[in-house]
Write a protein that holds these residues in place. Structure first.
Motif, PDB file in Angstrom:
ATOM      1  N   SER A   8     -63.854 -11.128   8.887  1.00 21.80           N
ATOM      2  CA  SER A   8     -62.759 -10.168   9.077  1.00 21.80           C
ATOM      3  C   SER A   8     -62.638  -9.229   7.887  1.00 21.80           C
ATOM      4  O   SER A   8     -62.397  -8.026   8.048  1.00 21.80           O
ATOM      5  CB  SER A   8     -61.437 -10.908   9.308  1.00 21.80           C
ATOM      6  N   LEU A   9     -62.820  -9.759   6.688  1.00 18.82           N
ATOM      7  CA  LEU A   9     -62.746  -8.928   5.486  1.00 18.82           C
ATOM      8  C   LEU A   9     -63.891  -7.921   5.446  1.00 18.82           C
ATOM      9  O   LEU A   9     -63.684  -6.737   5.156  1.00 18.82           O
ATOM     10  CB  LEU A   9     -62.781  -9.809   4.238  1.00 18.82           C
ATOM     11  N   ILE A  10     -65.098  -8.396   5.747  1.00 17.07           N
ATOM     12  CA  ILE A  10     -66.249  -7.495   5.744  1.00 17.07           C
ATOM     13  C   ILE A  10     -66.107  -6.423   6.820  1.00 17.07           C
ATOM     14  O   ILE A  10     -66.382  -5.238   6.597  1.00 17.07           O
ATOM     15  CB  ILE A  10     -67.551  -8.290   5.951  1.00 17.07           C
ATOM     16  N   PHE A  11     -65.649  -6.826   7.993  1.00 20.88           N
ATOM     17  CA  PHE A  11     -65.492  -5.877   9.095  1.00 20.88           C
ATOM     18  C   PHE A  11     -64.514  -4.760   8.733  1.00 20.88           C
ATOM     19  O   PHE A  11     -64.830  -3.571   8.840  1.00 20.88           O
ATOM     20  CB  PHE A  11     -65.001  -6.600  10.353  1.00 20.88           C
ATOM     21  N   PHE A  12     -63.310  -5.147   8.287  1.00 23.57           N
ATOM     22  CA  PHE A  12     -62.302  -4.135   7.972  1.00 23.57           C
ATOM     23  C   PHE A  12     -62.672  -3.333   6.729  1.00 23.57           C
ATOM     24  O   PHE A  12     -62.246  -2.186   6.578  1.00 23.57           O
ATOM     25  CB  PHE A  12     -60.929  -4.784   7.800  1.00 23.57           C
ATOM     26  N   MET A  13     -63.462  -3.913   5.851  1.00 23.86           N
ATOM     27  CA  MET A  13     -63.894  -3.202   4.650  1.00 23.86           C
ATOM     28  C   MET A  13     -64.614  -1.904   5.019  1.00 23.86           C
ATOM     29  O   MET A  13     -64.422  -0.864   4.384  1.00 23.86           O
ATOM     30  CB  MET A  13     -64.824  -4.101   3.822  1.00 23.86           C
TER      31      MET A  13
ATOM     32  N   TYR B 114     -64.627  -0.733   8.325  1.00 18.52           N
ATOM     33  CA  TYR B 114     -64.042  -0.140   9.531  1.00 18.52           C
ATOM     34  C   TYR B 114     -62.831   0.721   9.236  1.00 18.52           C
ATOM     35  O   TYR B 114     -62.686   1.823   9.770  1.00 18.52           O
ATOM     36  CB  TYR B 114     -63.664  -1.251  10.509  1.00 18.52           C
ATOM     37  N   ASP B 115     -61.939   0.215   8.373  1.00 20.43           N
ATOM     38  CA  ASP B 115     -60.713   0.953   8.082  1.00 20.43           C
ATOM     39  C   ASP B 115     -60.135   0.497   6.748  1.00 20.43           C
ATOM     40  O   ASP B 115     -59.817  -0.688   6.575  1.00 20.43           O
ATOM     41  CB  ASP B 115     -59.683   0.736   9.191  1.00 20.43           C
ATOM     42  N   LYS B 116     -60.010   1.417   5.818  1.00 20.19           N
ATOM     43  CA  LYS B 116     -59.544   1.094   4.471  1.00 20.19           C
ATOM     44  C   LYS B 116     -58.151   0.478   4.480  1.00 20.19           C
ATOM     45  O   LYS B 116     -57.916  -0.552   3.845  1.00 20.19           O
ATOM     46  CB  LYS B 116     -59.551   2.356   3.605  1.00 20.19           C
ATOM     47  N   LYS B 117     -57.224   1.086   5.195  1.00 21.05           N
ATOM     48  CA  LYS B 117     -55.846   0.599   5.205  1.00 21.05           C
ATOM     49  C   LYS B 117     -55.760  -0.807   5.794  1.00 21.05           C
ATOM     50  O   LYS B 117     -55.077  -1.683   5.251  1.00 21.05           O
ATOM     51  CB  LYS B 117     -54.932   1.537   5.989  1.00 21.05           C
ATOM     52  N   ASP B 118     -56.452  -1.034   6.912  1.00 22.31           N
ATOM     53  CA  ASP B 118     -56.437  -2.361   7.535  1.00 22.31           C
ATOM     54  C   ASP B 118     -57.031  -3.406   6.598  1.00 22.31           C
ATOM     55  O   ASP B 118     -56.535  -4.532   6.510  1.00 22.31           O
ATOM     56  CB  ASP B 118     -57.216  -2.342   8.850  1.00 22.31           C
ATOM     57  N   TYR B 119     -58.093  -3.017   5.886  1.00 21.97           N
ATOM     58  CA  TYR B 119     -58.712  -3.944   4.933  1.00 21.97           C
ATOM     59  C   TYR B 119     -57.735  -4.292   3.817  1.00 21.97           C
ATOM     60  O   TYR B 119     -57.597  -5.462   3.440  1.00 21.97           O
ATOM     61  CB  TYR B 119     -59.972  -3.336   4.340  1.00 21.97           C
ATOM     62  N   GLN B 120     -57.067  -3.296   3.290  1.00 22.56           N
ATOM     63  CA  GLN B 120     -56.116  -3.539   2.205  1.00 22.56           C
ATOM     64  C   GLN B 120     -54.936  -4.387   2.670  1.00 22.56           C
ATOM     65  O   GLN B 120     -54.479  -5.276   1.944  1.00 22.56           O
ATOM     66  CB  GLN B 120     -55.617  -2.200   1.652  1.00 22.56           C
ATOM     67  N   ASP B 121     -54.465  -4.123   3.884  1.00 17.22           N
ATOM     68  CA  ASP B 121     -53.351  -4.912   4.418  1.00 17.22           C
ATOM     69  C   ASP B 121     -53.764  -6.370   4.616  1.00 17.22           C
ATOM     70  O   ASP B 121     -53.023  -7.291   4.237  1.00 17.22           O
ATOM     71  CB  ASP B 121     -52.870  -4.328   5.749  1.00 17.22           C
TER      72      ASP B 121
END
Length: 220
Positions: free
Chosen positions: A68-73, A75-82
């Protein structure tokens, strides 16, 4: 690989991924120094049947955690940070709780293997001791993934079906913790509460502004 490294250097928020190293160090350290004192048990635990087939979902947690961390990293900066904010603050708090209130469960029994899943569960019980269980890391991290996926506008718009499937997957992971007798139902609720706490902070408080005033501002 070179292109990936160059991309990461240009997107410094990805360096928060290195928290996984601290996570592993803290986990193994707690396993070594912890002396369980507080028994976690509920009458409901005794009514939940053992089901070794849930092993599939239990071990898939490792994929959900890192994946999940790698995917959002990417895919979307904001989602990854959240997700990073909720997940990493949650696990940090849980390790503090383990240190201050070392706990354990007494749910395991002498399992006579009837199939390959039973055999693997027996091996799991040898490797993964029934200590440091409340709140559940499995549940806290899985629910953090659920929150991030649910709040992802890009996933909601572009991949609505996958969004629902991932949430169902995380629910099954949470369920697996009690069906495998790895955790008490109390651990599950406690793990959910930890995620709820940092989810509220994440989406209701301007934590980015506060982080921008610290040495970790480069992660933004």
């Amino acid at each position: 690989m070179k292109r990936i490294m160059e991309w990461v250097k240009e997107h410094k928020y990805c360096y928060s991924f290195l928290y996984l190293i601290l996570y592993l160090l803290a986990f193994f350290l707690m396993e070594q120094i912890s002396e369980p004192q507080y028994l976690i048990h509920s009458n409901l635990d005794d009514k939940i049947p053992f089901n070794s087939y849930f092993l599939i979902f239990y071990v898939s947690w490792y994929i959900a955690f890192v994946g999940s961390l790698i995917f959002f990293m990417f895919y979307d900066k904001k989602d990854y940070q959240d997700l990073s904010f909720i997940m990493m603050n949650g696990t940090t708090l849980i390790f503090i709780i383990y240190f201050l209130f070392p706990n354990y469960t007494d749910l395991r029994f002498d399992l006579v293997p009837r199939n390959i899943f039973d055999q693997i569960v027996n091996l799991l019980w040898v490797i993964d001791t029934p200590t440091n269980v409340c709140p559940s890391l499995h549940v806290s991290i899985s629910t953090a993934v659920m929150v991030a996926v649910w709040n992802s506008k890009k996933l909601k718009k572009n991949h609505p079906v996958w969004r629902i499937l991932i949430i169902v997957w995380q629910i099954l992971i949470c369920a697996s913790t009690v069906f495998l007798k790895q955790h008490s139902i109390i651990d599950v609720f406690a793990g959910c509460l930890v995620t709820l706490l940092f989810s509220v902070i994440c989406y209701k408080v301007n934590w980015r502004k506060m982080l921008g005033k610290t040495i970790f501002r480069s992660l933004l």
